[in-house]
Design a protein around this motif. Structure first.
Motif, short mmCIF file in Angstrom:
data_model
loop_
_atom_site.label_atom_id
_atom_site.label_comp_id
_atom_site.label_asym_id
_atom_site.label_seq_id
_atom_site.Cartn_x
_atom_site.Cartn_y
_atom_site.Cartn_z
N UNK A 17 6.48 1.52 13.11
CA UNK A 17 6.21 -0.61 13.30
C UNK A 17 5.01 -0.83 14.56
N UNK A 18 4.44 -1.70 13.98
CA UNK A 18 3.28 -2.05 14.47
C UNK A 18 2.11 -1.91 14.91
N UNK A 19 2.23 -0.29 14.06
CA UNK A 19 1.15 0.58 14.18
C UNK A 19 0.27 -0.22 12.99
N UNK A 20 -1.33 0.51 12.95
CA UNK A 20 -2.04 0.32 11.84
C UNK A 20 -2.79 1.92 11.69
N UNK A 21 -2.37 1.56 10.32
CA UNK A 21 -3.04 2.92 9.70
C UNK A 21 -4.22 3.02 8.45
N UNK A 22 -4.68 4.24 8.67
CA UNK A 22 -6.49 4.47 7.82
C UNK A 22 -6.13 5.53 6.77
N UNK A 23 -5.62 5.78 5.63
CA UNK A 23 -5.74 6.45 4.78
C UNK A 23 -6.15 6.77 3.53
N UNK A 24 -7.28 7.67 3.53
CA UNK A 24 -7.55 7.87 2.61
C UNK A 24 -7.44 9.06 0.90
N UNK A 25 -8.38 8.70 0.03
CA UNK A 25 -7.60 8.71 -1.14
C UNK A 25 -6.51 8.80 -1.41
N UNK A 26 -6.31 7.01 -1.60
CA UNK A 26 -4.91 6.31 -0.83
C UNK A 26 -4.60 5.75 -2.02
N UNK A 46 -5.04 -0.10 6.32
CA UNK A 46 -6.19 -0.03 5.11
C UNK A 46 -5.98 1.51 4.47
N UNK A 47 -6.31 1.20 2.61
CA UNK A 47 -6.30 2.22 1.90
C UNK A 47 -8.19 2.46 1.54
N UNK A 48 -8.57 3.90 1.92
CA UNK A 48 -9.68 4.20 0.91
C UNK A 48 -9.54 5.19 -0.05
N UNK A 49 -10.52 4.37 -0.61
CA UNK A 49 -10.29 5.37 -2.27
C UNK A 49 -12.16 5.63 -2.60
N UNK A 50 -12.08 6.40 -3.57
CA UNK A 50 -13.85 6.20 -3.82
C UNK A 50 -14.41 5.34 -4.60
N UNK A 51 -13.71 4.42 -5.15
CA UNK A 51 -14.02 2.69 -5.19
C UNK A 51 -12.78 2.27 -5.15
N UNK A 52 -12.43 0.89 -4.25
CA UNK A 52 -11.72 -0.02 -3.75
C UNK A 52 -10.55 -0.29 -4.62
N UNK A 53 -10.59 -0.46 -6.33
CA UNK A 53 -10.04 -0.82 -7.37
C UNK A 53 -8.66 0.45 -7.36
N UNK A 55 -7.48 1.93 -4.44
CA UNK A 55 -6.66 1.28 -3.56
C UNK A 55 -6.05 0.45 -3.23
N UNK A 56 -6.56 -0.93 -3.82
CA UNK A 56 -6.30 -2.01 -3.74
C UNK A 56 -5.32 -2.54 -4.94
N UNK A 57 -4.98 -1.95 -5.94
CA UNK A 57 -4.05 -1.00 -7.34
C UNK A 57 -2.76 -0.74 -5.89
N UNK A 58 -2.58 -0.14 -5.37
CA UNK A 58 -1.78 0.28 -4.83
C UNK A 58 -1.59 -0.74 -3.83
#
Length: 270
Positions: A17-26, A46-53, A55-58
């Motif tokens: 709760x209240x945390x900000x996380x960035x995940x690559x290969x998301x 924040x969800x990062x993948x090779x392209x944003x698409x 990650x955005x779907x997830x």
């Protein structure tokens, strides 16, 4: 006794709760499983993948079910420039960064003398340098806050060698070394760095391997029989380990690698 806001988890509340996380290969596999669990546990992502698409779907799906804030960014983690831009965008959108999960990676398996320079560089640039690029981009924000957790997704290949898998184990051994080195380097400044070494997990990449076999079901059963528990692991089982390491419950766990392979790596021989 006075304690900081980060000292203890509060019973009954979401663990992030209240945390900000960035995940690559998301966009799929273990990365998307971690994203789903972290969102359920209260983190903005924040969800990062090779392209944003992908990650955005997830992220779109998770935002509907959890109501958490989601940011999707695209970057090739082997490019330090792309990573710097993407992570700066993610931190700005989230308003901070407490947790970094380095899950982006590729399988490069082959015979050492048949491994091209391009494959060698592709493997190390993504699986090892890619994690470092992300950590380096995230560290200034974490250091300024005096708080941050990094979890690198390594592999059992970083502990045991399987013939024909070169140069993947080189990168994963290096990733575990990076974890230990940085965990010690920044421990006194509020940063923890740990890694997880999954064994065979039923990810899309594993499924593609099985489907490439002459008899996919027979190969799936053969691989399961090699494991003491007689089954293949699930992405969510890795995600729960990442949740523990990324939470304040693991506040005294640092520079450590956690094996999640059903006990397979402890067997001396078949």
């Amino acid at each position: 006794m006075n304690t900081s806001a980060h000292d203890f988890a509060t019973t009954g509340r979401p663990r992030l709760q209240g945390k900000h996380a960035l995940i690559t290969g998301a966009g799929s596999g273990i990365g998307s499983a971690i994203a789903e669990l972290f969102a359920r546990e209260g983190a903005d992502l924040a969800l990062l993948d090779l392209t944003a698409a992908p990650a955005k779907a997830v992220g779109d799906a998770l935002m509907k079910t959890t109501g958490r804030r989601m940011v999707a960014v695209g970057a090739d983690v082997s490019s330090a420039t792309q990573v710097d831009t993407a992570i700066a965008e993610a931190i700005d959108a989230l308003g901070g960064l407490d947790i970094l999960i380095n899950c982006a990676g590729i399988n490069v398996f082959g015979d050492p003398l048949q491994t091209t320079e391009q494959d060698w560089r592709r493997c190390l640039d993504t699986n090892l340098a890619g994690a470092w690029h992300c950590i380096r981009a995230a560290l200034p924000t974490m250091l300024a806050a005096g708080y941050g957790h990094v979890v690198n997704i390594a592999s059992v290949h970083g502990h045991k060698i399987i013939p024909g898998a070169f140069p993947y184990p080189v990168a994963k051994h290096g990733l575990i070394g990076l974890t230990r080195s940085l965990g010690i380097e920044y421990a006194a400044r509020g940063i923890r760095v740990n890694s997880i070494s999954p064994g065979l997990i039923m990810t899309p990449a594993a499924e593609r391997y099985f489907q490439s076999c002459p008899d996919p079901e027979a190969e799936r059963l053969r691989q399961a029989e090699l494991l003491p528990c007689k089954r293949i692991g699930k992405p969510e089982e890795v995600a729960y380990a990442a949740l523990f390491l990324a939470s304040d419950e693991a506040r005294f766990v640092n520079a450590t690698d956690l094996l999640i392979d059903g006990g397979r790596s402890q067997i001396y021989h078949d």
